[in-house]
Design an enzyme around this catalytic site. Structure first.
Site, short mmCIF file in Angstrom:
data_model
loop_
_atom_site.label_atom_id
_atom_site.label_comp_id
_atom_site.label_asym_id
_atom_site.label_seq_id
_atom_site.Cartn_x
_atom_site.Cartn_y
_atom_site.Cartn_z
N SER A 1 5.02 35.62 26.66
CA SER A 1 5.47 34.31 26.20
C SER A 1 4.29 33.65 25.52
O SER A 1 3.13 34.05 25.73
CB SER A 1 5.88 33.46 27.42
OG SER A 1 6.05 32.11 27.06
N TYR B 1 4.85 30.71 36.63
CA TYR B 1 5.34 31.32 35.38
C TYR B 1 4.17 31.66 34.47
O TYR B 1 4.04 32.78 33.96
CB TYR B 1 6.30 30.34 34.70
CG TYR B 1 6.96 30.90 33.45
CD1 TYR B 1 8.14 31.63 33.54
CD2 TYR B 1 6.41 30.70 32.19
CE1 TYR B 1 8.76 32.14 32.41
CE2 TYR B 1 7.01 31.20 31.06
CZ TYR B 1 8.19 31.92 31.16
OH TYR B 1 8.79 32.43 30.03
P1 NAD Z 1 17.87 34.77 30.56
O1 NAD Z 1 17.98 33.93 31.78
O2 NAD Z 1 18.88 34.60 29.48
O3 NAD Z 1 17.79 36.30 30.96
C1 NAD Z 1 16.93 36.75 31.97
C2 NAD Z 1 17.58 37.90 32.69
O4 NAD Z 1 16.67 38.35 33.71
C3 NAD Z 1 18.91 37.50 33.37
O5 NAD Z 1 19.94 38.39 33.01
C4 NAD Z 1 18.58 37.59 34.85
O6 NAD Z 1 19.67 37.96 35.66
C5 NAD Z 1 17.47 38.66 34.85
N1 NAD Z 1 16.69 38.59 36.09
C6 NAD Z 1 16.15 37.49 36.66
N2 NAD Z 1 15.61 37.82 37.86
C7 NAD Z 1 15.82 39.16 38.04
C8 NAD Z 1 15.52 40.07 39.07
N3 NAD Z 1 14.92 39.69 40.21
N4 NAD Z 1 15.89 41.37 38.92
C9 NAD Z 1 16.54 41.77 37.81
N5 NAD Z 1 16.87 40.95 36.79
C10 NAD Z 1 16.52 39.65 36.91
O7 NAD Z 1 16.39 34.50 30.01
P2 NAD Z 1 15.72 34.79 28.59
O8 NAD Z 1 15.45 33.49 27.96
O9 NAD Z 1 16.43 35.85 27.84
O10 NAD Z 1 14.29 35.33 29.07
C11 NAD Z 1 13.99 36.70 29.13
C12 NAD Z 1 12.49 36.87 29.24
O11 NAD Z 1 11.85 36.32 28.09
C13 NAD Z 1 11.86 36.21 30.46
O12 NAD Z 1 10.83 37.04 30.98
C14 NAD Z 1 11.25 34.95 29.89
O13 NAD Z 1 10.15 34.52 30.63
C15 NAD Z 1 10.83 35.45 28.50
N6 NAD Z 1 10.69 34.38 27.54
C16 NAD Z 1 11.75 33.59 27.23
C17 NAD Z 1 11.57 32.58 26.31
C18 NAD Z 1 12.71 31.69 25.92
O14 NAD Z 1 12.46 30.68 25.27
N7 NAD Z 1 13.96 31.99 26.26
C19 NAD Z 1 10.34 32.36 25.71
C20 NAD Z 1 9.28 33.19 26.06
C21 NAD Z 1 9.46 34.20 26.97
#
Ligand code: NAD
Length: 258
Positions: free
Chosen positions: A140, A153
């Site tokens: 991130s 985080y």
């Molecule tokens: P999201 O909530 O849409 O998807 C995350 C997925 O991870 C979900 O399907 C959830 O069920 C799964 N998950 C959570 N805990 C889990 C566990 N214990 N075991 C297995 N699966 C698990 O989120 P997103 O926005 O797509 O984020 C995905 C990744 O990208 C994350 O690591 C997040 O930190 C990173 N990220 C997101 C953003 C953003 O703005 N959305 C920015 C930077 C980084």
């Protein structure tokens, strides 16, 4: 080797593949010809994504070491190989009242740092034997800079970049590249919930939260689409990206340019 595209027949594990960025990556990699294993704790969502891409869903709680091991074992039992690992699963916990929630610390580090470490360890001997592998860690912008109220985080994401760099050095001689992708805010359920929470607690409109609060440090004031992140991951999986390793690739609207 496999067919039309360089990716055809390759096997990719995508964690967090049930939703958001992971889902877009699973769909994009499958669209390129890879056989995709979707791993997620969300069974309904994961099964739906896997069904849509003729993939394989493995119900996995990444906080549990045994389930991390089982994910790699099941992948190998089904396909006999693993070429790509994309560590995406994660979640946010923001509590401006309790700055240091201890229970979040342990679980968040387990899911977002220990699980990527374990999965890397378990796929490693197979990639090493093949002389080819791609590991992509979804860090991130918060792997590189901090914001308040996100101790666990931000520590997990900074740690993930450390894991990326170390394993990149170790993978070099074996054709294994390891990179971190660092997005700013991407339009996913995780972020949409966060925007709604902030609008409520700050008494602002959703648009005001996006422009004035969340994207205040960014040069481009819009959310990133999951497909834009997936396109970068597909590129990192390609042979053309074979010289890129240990890198942190920002897709951050200019956030870290200042
Ligand atoms: P999201 O909530 O849409 O998807 C995350 C997925 O991870 C979900 O399907 C959830 O069920 C799964 N998950 C959570 N805990 C889990 C566990 N214990 N075991 C297995 N699966 C698990 O989120 P997103 O926005 O797509 O984020 C995905 C990744 O990208 C994350 O690591 C997040 O930190 C990173 N990220 C997101 C953003 C953003 O703005 N959305 C920015 C930077 C980084």
């Amino acid at each position: 080797m496999f067919g039309d595209s360089e990716h055809t027949g390759r096997v990719a594990i995508v964690t967090g593949g049930a939703s958001g960025i992971g889902r877009a990556i699973a769909e994009t990699l499958a669209g390129s010809g890879m056989r995709v294993v979707v791993a997620d704790v969300n069974v309904e969502g994961g099964e739906a994504v896997a069904a849509g891409i003729s993939g394989y869903f493995v119900s996995t709680d990444l906080a549990d070491q045994k389930q991390c091991r089982a994910l790699v074992d099941k992948t190998l039992n089904r396909y006999g190989r693993v070429d790509v690992l994309v560590n995406v699963a994660g979640y946010q916990h923001i509590d401006p009242v309790e700055c240091f929630p201890e229970e979040e610390w342990s679980r968040m580090l387990a899911v977002m740092l220990t699980a990527p470490f374990l999965l890397t360890k378990y796929v490693w001997p197979h990639m090493k034997k093949q002389g080819w592998g791609r590991i992509i860690n979804m860090a991130s912008v918060h792997g590189q800079v901090a914001s308040p109220f996100k101790c666990a985080y931000i520590s997990a994401k900074h740690g993930l970049i450390g894991l990326t760099r170390t394993t990149a050095l170790e993978g070099g001689p074996y054709g294994i590249t390891v990179n971190a992708v660092c997005p700013a805010y991407v339009r996913t359920p995780l972020v949409e919930n966060q925007i709604a929470d902030q609008a409520r607690t700050r008494g602002l409109s959703v648009d005001e939260v996006v422009e004035k609060v969340m994207l205040e440090p960014a040069a481009i004031k819009r959310l990133i689409e999951p497909a834009e992140v997936a396109a970068m991951v597909l590129y990192l999986c390609s042979d053309a990206a074979g010289a890129i390793t240990g890198a942190t690739l920002n897709i951050d609207l200019g956030w870290t340019a200042r």
